[in-house]
Design a protein around this motif. Sequence first.
Motif, PDB file in Angstrom:
ATOM      1  N   VAL A 139       2.226   0.872   0.468  1.00 55.27           N
ATOM      2  CA  VAL A 139       1.726  -0.415  -0.014  1.00 55.27           C
ATOM      3  C   VAL A 139       2.549  -0.886  -1.206  1.00 55.27           C
ATOM      4  O   VAL A 139       2.841  -0.103  -2.110  1.00 55.27           O
ATOM      5  CB  VAL A 139       0.240  -0.301  -0.416  1.00 55.27           C
ATOM      6  CG1 VAL A 139      -0.269  -1.609  -1.006  1.00 55.27           C
ATOM      7  CG2 VAL A 139      -0.603   0.109   0.780  1.00 55.27           C
ATOM      8  N   THR A 140       2.898  -2.167  -1.184  1.00 55.42           N
ATOM      9  CA  THR A 140       3.563  -2.821  -2.305  1.00 55.42           C
ATOM     10  C   THR A 140       2.810  -4.104  -2.603  1.00 55.42           C
ATOM     11  O   THR A 140       2.453  -4.842  -1.683  1.00 55.42           O
ATOM     12  CB  THR A 140       5.037  -3.151  -1.962  1.00 55.42           C
ATOM     13  OG1 THR A 140       5.726  -1.928  -1.702  1.00 55.42           O
ATOM     14  CG2 THR A 140       5.723  -3.875  -3.108  1.00 55.42           C
ATOM     15  N   LYS A 141       2.553  -4.357  -3.888  1.00 55.36           N
ATOM     16  CA  LYS A 141       1.872  -5.582  -4.315  1.00 55.36           C
ATOM     17  C   LYS A 141       2.639  -6.153  -5.500  1.00 55.36           C
ATOM     18  O   LYS A 141       3.160  -5.396  -6.322  1.00 55.36           O
ATOM     19  CB  LYS A 141       0.433  -5.282  -4.757  1.00 55.36           C
ATOM     20  CG  LYS A 141      -0.459  -4.740  -3.672  1.00 55.36           C
ATOM     21  CD  LYS A 141      -1.848  -4.463  -4.227  1.00 55.36           C
ATOM     22  CE  LYS A 141      -2.775  -3.911  -3.175  1.00 55.36           C
ATOM     23  NZ  LYS A 141      -4.131  -3.693  -3.729  1.00 55.36           N
TER      24      LYS A 141
ATOM     25  N   LYS B 227      -2.646   3.386  -8.339  1.00 53.60           N
ATOM     26  CA  LYS B 227      -1.939   2.291  -9.014  1.00 53.60           C
ATOM     27  C   LYS B 227      -2.193   0.941  -8.369  1.00 53.60           C
ATOM     28  O   LYS B 227      -2.307  -0.070  -9.052  1.00 53.60           O
ATOM     29  CB  LYS B 227      -0.426   2.543  -9.019  1.00 53.60           C
ATOM     30  CG  LYS B 227       0.043   3.492 -10.047  1.00 53.60           C
ATOM     31  CD  LYS B 227       1.570   3.550 -10.024  1.00 53.60           C
ATOM     32  CE  LYS B 227       2.084   4.456 -11.106  1.00 53.60           C
ATOM     33  NZ  LYS B 227       3.552   4.469 -11.144  1.00 53.60           N
ATOM     34  N   CYS B 228      -2.260   0.903  -7.056  1.00 55.75           N
ATOM     35  CA  CYS B 228      -2.438  -0.366  -6.340  1.00 55.75           C
ATOM     36  C   CYS B 228      -3.794  -1.003  -6.617  1.00 55.75           C
ATOM     37  O   CYS B 228      -3.976  -2.197  -6.347  1.00 55.75           O
ATOM     38  CB  CYS B 228      -2.255  -0.164  -4.843  1.00 55.75           C
ATOM     39  SG  CYS B 228      -0.560   0.214  -4.364  1.00 55.75           S
TER      40      CYS B 228
ATOM     41  N   TYR C 241      -2.591  -7.641  -8.720  1.00 57.00           N
ATOM     42  CA  TYR C 241      -2.376  -6.197  -8.694  1.00 57.00           C
ATOM     43  C   TYR C 241      -0.920  -5.959  -8.347  1.00 57.00           C
ATOM     44  O   TYR C 241      -0.325  -6.706  -7.552  1.00 57.00           O
ATOM     45  CB  TYR C 241      -3.285  -5.530  -7.656  1.00 57.00           C
ATOM     46  CG  TYR C 241      -4.723  -5.477  -8.101  1.00 57.00           C
ATOM     47  CD1 TYR C 241      -5.158  -4.462  -8.952  1.00 57.00           C
ATOM     48  CD2 TYR C 241      -5.633  -6.443  -7.695  1.00 57.00           C
ATOM     49  CE1 TYR C 241      -6.470  -4.422  -9.384  1.00 57.00           C
ATOM     50  CE2 TYR C 241      -6.949  -6.404  -8.129  1.00 57.00           C
ATOM     51  CZ  TYR C 241      -7.354  -5.387  -8.974  1.00 57.00           C
ATOM     52  OH  TYR C 241      -8.651  -5.355  -9.405  1.00 57.00           O
TER      53      TYR C 241
ATOM     54  N   GLN D 182       3.507   2.631  -2.726  1.00 57.68           N
ATOM     55  CA  GLN D 182       2.495   3.662  -2.941  1.00 57.68           C
ATOM     56  C   GLN D 182       1.955   4.139  -1.597  1.00 57.68           C
ATOM     57  O   GLN D 182       1.908   3.375  -0.634  1.00 57.68           O
ATOM     58  CB  GLN D 182       1.341   3.113  -3.785  1.00 57.68           C
ATOM     59  CG  GLN D 182       1.746   2.713  -5.175  1.00 57.68           C
ATOM     60  CD  GLN D 182       2.207   3.893  -6.002  1.00 57.68           C
ATOM     61  OE1 GLN D 182       1.503   4.874  -6.164  1.00 57.68           O
ATOM     62  NE2 GLN D 182       3.429   3.809  -6.505  1.00 57.68           N
TER      63      GLN D 182
ATOM     64  N   SER E  43       1.244  -9.086  -0.932  1.00 55.67           N
ATOM     65  CA  SER E  43       0.975  -7.700  -0.545  1.00 55.67           C
ATOM     66  C   SER E  43       1.786  -7.370   0.695  1.00 55.67           C
ATOM     67  O   SER E  43       1.994  -8.222   1.546  1.00 55.67           O
ATOM     68  CB  SER E  43      -0.505  -7.495  -0.223  1.00 55.67           C
ATOM     69  OG  SER E  43      -1.312  -7.805  -1.325  1.00 55.67           O
TER      70      SER E  43
ATOM     71  N   CYS F 171       2.107  -2.779  -7.515  1.00 54.40           N
ATOM     72  CA  CYS F 171       2.488  -1.401  -7.239  1.00 54.40           C
ATOM     73  C   CYS F 171       3.679  -1.441  -6.301  1.00 54.40           C
ATOM     74  O   CYS F 171       3.953  -2.476  -5.699  1.00 54.40           O
ATOM     75  CB  CYS F 171       1.338  -0.587  -6.644  1.00 54.40           C
ATOM     76  SG  CYS F 171       0.706  -1.217  -5.073  1.00 54.40           S
ATOM     77  N   SER F 172       4.385  -0.346  -6.198  1.00 54.77           N
ATOM     78  CA  SER F 172       5.567  -0.329  -5.358  1.00 54.77           C
ATOM     79  C   SER F 172       5.602   0.922  -4.497  1.00 54.77           C
ATOM     80  O   SER F 172       5.597   2.042  -5.013  1.00 54.77           O
ATOM     81  CB  SER F 172       6.817  -0.387  -6.235  1.00 54.77           C
ATOM     82  OG  SER F 172       7.974  -0.385  -5.444  1.00 54.77           O
TER      83      SER F 172
ATOM     84  N   ASN G  98      -3.505   2.195  -0.172  1.00 51.86           N
ATOM     85  CA  ASN G  98      -4.028   1.222  -1.133  1.00 51.86           C
ATOM     86  C   ASN G  98      -4.995   1.928  -2.066  1.00 51.86           C
ATOM     87  O   ASN G  98      -6.209   1.796  -1.966  1.00 51.86           O
ATOM     88  CB  ASN G  98      -4.722   0.076  -0.391  1.00 51.86           C
ATOM     89  CG  ASN G  98      -5.055  -1.068  -1.308  1.00 51.86           C
ATOM     90  OD1 ASN G  98      -4.312  -1.365  -2.240  1.00 51.86           O
ATOM     91  ND2 ASN G  98      -6.168  -1.724  -1.053  1.00 51.86           N
TER      92      ASN G  98
END
Length: 149
Positions: free
Chosen positions: A77-79, A40-41, A29, A34, A57, A31-32, A37
Amino acid sequence: MRSALIAGTLLLAIIATIFFDEVRSLECYVCSRQEGNAEKCLTTTKTCESDENACQSEIRWGSTPYWSQGAEKQYYVTKKCAKKEDCEEYVNRFTSSCQRIWYEDWKCGECCQGDRCNYYIIMGAGNLKATWLLSLVTAVVIFRHIFAS
């Protein structure tokens, strides 16, 4: 003799499954920054590059990017896909700031291996792939069948 042939065929199928799982690319997964969670995440995935063998993550707790006095804190959250070594180094670098104290800003990270293993964040997504577990159980059943005959 026939049961040994069947067992051998099943064992080859297990080995092929394990090999295929290691050769194909990992999916994570992505996302940047966000807010939480969600969205998009939890819906956007990426097939990682061949040298990226982990999902990374990060969760940050802090004030909004445009800070104002009295601003409420929230999660970001960034993944992403990452090399396992780089991900582990990143997580270790920020271990001391992973305090989870509600009134302070903090940041935590996590690495995992396995397709889409970073669905949840900072929850111990786990490194044991389901394919390996299934393969192990199947191998035990086959060998028990062979030696029981």
